[in-house]
Motif scaffolding. Sequence first.
Motif, PDB file in Angstrom:
ATOM      1  N   LEU A   1       0.824  -1.208   0.000  1.00 20.59           N
ATOM      2  CA  LEU A   1       0.000   0.000   0.000  1.00 20.59           C
ATOM      3  C   LEU A   1       0.856   1.254   0.000  1.00 20.59           C
ATOM      4  O   LEU A   1       0.513   2.261  -0.635  1.00 20.59           O
ATOM      5  N   MET A   2       1.969   1.220   0.681  1.00 20.12           N
ATOM      6  CA  MET A   2       2.849   2.374   0.721  1.00 20.12           C
ATOM      7  C   MET A   2       3.622   2.543  -0.580  1.00 20.12           C
ATOM      8  O   MET A   2       3.932   3.658  -0.982  1.00 20.12           O
ATOM      9  N   GLN A   3       3.908   1.429  -1.237  1.00 19.72           N
ATOM     10  CA  GLN A   3       4.639   1.479  -2.505  1.00 19.72           C
ATOM     11  C   GLN A   3       3.731   1.814  -3.688  1.00 19.72           C
ATOM     12  O   GLN A   3       4.150   2.492  -4.628  1.00 19.72           O
ATOM     13  N   GLN A   4       2.503   1.337  -3.648  1.00 20.61           N
ATOM     14  CA  GLN A   4       1.567   1.492  -4.765  1.00 20.61           C
ATOM     15  C   GLN A   4       0.267   2.129  -4.278  1.00 20.61           C
ATOM     16  O   GLN A   4      -0.828   1.689  -4.611  1.00 20.61           O
ATOM     17  N   THR A   5       0.399   3.184  -3.514  1.00 22.66           N
ATOM     18  CA  THR A   5      -0.753   3.813  -2.887  1.00 22.66           C
ATOM     19  C   THR A   5      -1.799   4.244  -3.888  1.00 22.66           C
ATOM     20  O   THR A   5      -3.001   3.989  -3.726  1.00 22.66           O
ATOM     21  N   THR A   6      -1.345   4.922  -4.939  1.00 21.72           N
ATOM     22  CA  THR A   6      -2.323   5.467  -5.886  1.00 21.72           C
ATOM     23  C   THR A   6      -3.061   4.367  -6.633  1.00 21.72           C
ATOM     24  O   THR A   6      -4.251   4.484  -6.925  1.00 21.72           O
TER      25      THR A   6
ATOM     26  N   LEU B   1      -0.414  10.278  -5.362  1.00 21.77           N
ATOM     27  CA  LEU B   1       0.949  10.039  -4.901  1.00 21.77           C
ATOM     28  C   LEU B   1       1.037   8.723  -4.150  1.00 21.77           C
ATOM     29  O   LEU B   1       0.046   8.261  -3.565  1.00 21.77           O
ATOM     30  N   ASN B   2       2.207   8.137  -4.153  1.00 17.02           N
ATOM     31  CA  ASN B   2       2.484   6.977  -3.323  1.00 17.02           C
ATOM     32  C   ASN B   2       3.150   7.439  -2.036  1.00 17.02           C
ATOM     33  O   ASN B   2       3.921   8.411  -2.035  1.00 17.02           O
ATOM     34  N   CYS B   3       2.882   6.755  -0.940  1.00 17.89           N
ATOM     35  CA  CYS B   3       3.501   7.122   0.338  1.00 17.89           C
ATOM     36  C   CYS B   3       5.018   7.216   0.211  1.00 17.89           C
ATOM     37  O   CYS B   3       5.663   8.082   0.803  1.00 17.89           O
ATOM     38  N   VAL B   4       5.592   6.298  -0.571  1.00 25.54           N
ATOM     39  CA  VAL B   4       7.042   6.214  -0.701  1.00 25.54           C
ATOM     40  C   VAL B   4       7.622   7.401  -1.473  1.00 25.54           C
ATOM     41  O   VAL B   4       8.835   7.615  -1.463  1.00 25.54           O
ATOM     42  N   ASN B   5       6.782   8.202  -2.147  1.00 24.50           N
ATOM     43  CA  ASN B   5       7.295   9.401  -2.804  1.00 24.50           C
ATOM     44  C   ASN B   5       7.900  10.372  -1.798  1.00 24.50           C
ATOM     45  O   ASN B   5       8.844  11.096  -2.125  1.00 24.50           O
ATOM     46  N   CYS B   6       7.357  10.412  -0.603  1.00 27.49           N
ATOM     47  CA  CYS B   6       7.894  11.299   0.446  1.00 27.49           C
ATOM     48  C   CYS B   6       8.656  10.503   1.512  1.00 27.49           C
ATOM     49  O   CYS B   6       9.729  10.908   1.938  1.00 27.49           O
ATOM     50  N   HIS B   7       8.062   9.398   1.954  1.00 26.15           N
ATOM     51  CA  HIS B   7       8.703   8.526   2.948  1.00 26.15           C
ATOM     52  C   HIS B   7       9.545   7.510   2.166  1.00 26.15           C
ATOM     53  O   HIS B   7       9.154   6.354   1.990  1.00 26.15           O
ATOM     54  N   GLU B   8      10.697   7.963   1.726  1.00 30.90           N
ATOM     55  CA  GLU B   8      11.464   7.214   0.742  1.00 30.90           C
ATOM     56  C   GLU B   8      12.025   5.896   1.275  1.00 30.90           C
ATOM     57  O   GLU B   8      12.206   5.713   2.475  1.00 30.90           O
ATOM     58  N   ALA B   9      12.297   4.997   0.342  1.00 30.95           N
ATOM     59  CA  ALA B   9      12.922   3.721   0.675  1.00 30.95           C
ATOM     60  C   ALA B   9      14.431   3.886   0.714  1.00 30.95           C
ATOM     61  O   ALA B   9      15.015   4.577  -0.122  1.00 30.95           O
ATOM     62  N   GLY B  10      15.056   3.244   1.683  1.00 31.19           N
ATOM     63  CA  GLY B  10      16.508   3.225   1.769  1.00 31.19           C
ATOM     64  C   GLY B  10      17.066   2.047   0.989  1.00 31.19           C
ATOM     65  O   GLY B  10      16.373   1.424   0.178  1.00 31.19           O
TER      66      GLY B  10
ATOM     67  N   PRO C   1       9.739   0.882   2.251  1.00 37.87           N
ATOM     68  CA  PRO C   1       9.201   2.241   2.325  1.00 37.87           C
ATOM     69  C   PRO C   1       9.420   2.838   3.713  1.00 37.87           C
ATOM     70  O   PRO C   1       9.243   2.167   4.732  1.00 37.87           O
ATOM     71  N   GLY C   2       9.830   4.095   3.744  1.00 38.90           N
ATOM     72  CA  GLY C   2      10.043   4.762   5.015  1.00 38.90           C
ATOM     73  C   GLY C   2      11.319   4.381   5.718  1.00 38.90           C
ATOM     74  O   GLY C   2      11.418   4.506   6.940  1.00 38.90           O
ATOM     75  N   SER C   3      12.329   3.925   4.954  1.00 31.55           N
ATOM     76  CA  SER C   3      13.562   3.442   5.589  1.00 31.55           C
ATOM     77  C   SER C   3      14.803   4.214   5.172  1.00 31.55           C
ATOM     78  O   SER C   3      15.916   3.753   5.424  1.00 31.55           O
TER      79      SER C   3
ATOM     80  N   PRO D   1      17.220   7.345   5.840  1.00 30.97           N
ATOM     81  CA  PRO D   1      17.471   8.351   6.873  1.00 30.97           C
ATOM     82  C   PRO D   1      17.197   9.771   6.368  1.00 30.97           C
ATOM     83  O   PRO D   1      17.559  10.128   5.248  1.00 30.97           O
ATOM     84  N   TYR D   2      16.541  10.536   7.208  1.00 28.60           N
ATOM     85  CA  TYR D   2      16.243  11.947   6.963  1.00 28.60           C
ATOM     86  C   TYR D   2      15.400  12.187   5.711  1.00 28.60           C
ATOM     87  O   TYR D   2      15.406  13.274   5.146  1.00 28.60           O
ATOM     88  N   ALA D   3      14.658  11.162   5.283  1.00 27.80           N
ATOM     89  CA  ALA D   3      13.690  11.322   4.199  1.00 27.80           C
ATOM     90  C   ALA D   3      12.307  11.016   4.771  1.00 27.80           C
ATOM     91  O   ALA D   3      11.572  10.187   4.240  1.00 27.80           O
ATOM     92  N   LEU D   4      11.998  11.668   5.883  1.00 29.57           N
ATOM     93  CA  LEU D   4      10.746  11.437   6.606  1.00 29.57           C
ATOM     94  C   LEU D   4      10.538   9.953   6.884  1.00 29.57           C
ATOM     95  O   LEU D   4       9.486   9.381   6.594  1.00 29.57           O
ATOM     96  N   PRO D   5      11.562   9.272   7.453  1.00 31.52           N
ATOM     97  CA  PRO D   5      11.465   7.828   7.669  1.00 31.52           C
ATOM     98  C   PRO D   5      10.416   7.478   8.714  1.00 31.52           C
ATOM     99  O   PRO D   5      10.042   8.302   9.562  1.00 31.52           O
ATOM    100  N   LEU D   6       9.973   6.236   8.666  1.00 35.38           N
ATOM    101  CA  LEU D   6       8.905   5.767   9.544  1.00 35.38           C
ATOM    102  C   LEU D   6       9.371   4.648  10.460  1.00 35.38           C
ATOM    103  O   LEU D   6       8.558   3.969  11.072  1.00 35.38           O
ATOM    104  N   VAL D   7      10.686   4.479  10.578  1.00 33.92           N
ATOM    105  CA  VAL D   7      11.221   3.350  11.332  1.00 33.92           C
ATOM    106  C   VAL D   7      10.959   3.450  12.837  1.00 33.92           C
ATOM    107  O   VAL D   7      11.090   2.452  13.536  1.00 33.92           O
ATOM    108  N   ASN D   8      10.596   4.619  13.319  1.00 37.02           N
ATOM    109  CA  ASN D   8      10.297   4.765  14.746  1.00 37.02           C
ATOM    110  C   ASN D   8       8.916   5.360  14.969  1.00 37.02           C
ATOM    111  O   ASN D   8       8.599   5.815  16.063  1.00 37.02           O
TER     112      ASN D   8
END
Length: 322
Positions: free
Chosen positions: A57-62, A81-90, A95-97, A99-106
């Motif tokens: 869902l975060m990768q293919q939100t739209t 938009l897909n969530c990962v467009n802002c909460h980028e993958a490392g 998705p959301g992994s 650093p400093y790209a609005l990560p969601l790891v915590n």
Amino acid sequence: MADELPALTPGSMPDGKQAAALFQRFDSRPVQPWSVPSMETIPQGAEGELIRYGMKLMQQTTQLAGPLAEDHSKRYSRNNLNCVNCHEAGPSGLPGSKPYALPLVNAVNEYPKLDPKSMKVISLEQRIAGMFGKGEVELTPQKPEMQAIVAYLHWLGGQAKPGMAMTGTGLLPIAMPNRAADPKQGQGLFAAHCTQCHGTTGEGTPAPDFAKGGGYLFPPIAGDDTYDDGGHMYMVPLLTRFIYANMPLGSSAAAPQLKIDEAYDIAAYINSELPRRHAPQRIGLYPDPAFRPAGFAIPEYFPDDPQGFHRARFGPFPHGSL
């Protein structure tokens, strides 16, 4: 002071003194090292399926939950938009992994918390629903899509210690230039560094199957499918921090491609010259001036003060106020 703090009950509205104490407690949490799980640790069975669905869902939100999603009953999102467009993958691809790209790891350790935009305590589910916006269908806690995203975030933060902050989360702390941002200078920098992906108008590069929910190959930073004029990124300091650590493509906090001054001017150009959707509710955001970010510049908060509005919009911004 801890005994005087109210419970973090979603929907509650602490008074000014309590709010200051809550923000101080949140900002002073001990910091743990950056930690991202391996995809191989996703469990088998129903739990793993839910986590993987949340990740998808975060990768293919739209495609799965956007305004053009094939299933109308799942059109939760306002934009394409897909969530990962802002909460980028490392490097892990999660998705959301990054650093400093609005990560969601915590993220699971940050909610419930007091939201300065509303001065109300919000839950993780409320935050997720707010990010989706108002689509055709409301994304409620009972929806399987909400449960899947929450499951993914709990798995993503499974190595984190509760009650602690984490290095690498949020946006990269940087010192803003001691001057007003220059959108004219930013226009030239935007043309040189940003248009190849985001287009000359900033409205992104649509995917071939856009009309069927395919979204964008490169997301827009202008127009109706991006943040509005009341969003977090509409603040020049926050957008500067995101751009510096993540743009152009391939940049990172450890290896930026732009100078801070360049990111600063680009942010000013994007937020002052490129069109975007108006948020009529913005007049009610950050209702307590004591907790209003220095970069939140809307004319309604600066009646008969054009110079104050200009400073709030372009800076210079007080050190430590962002």
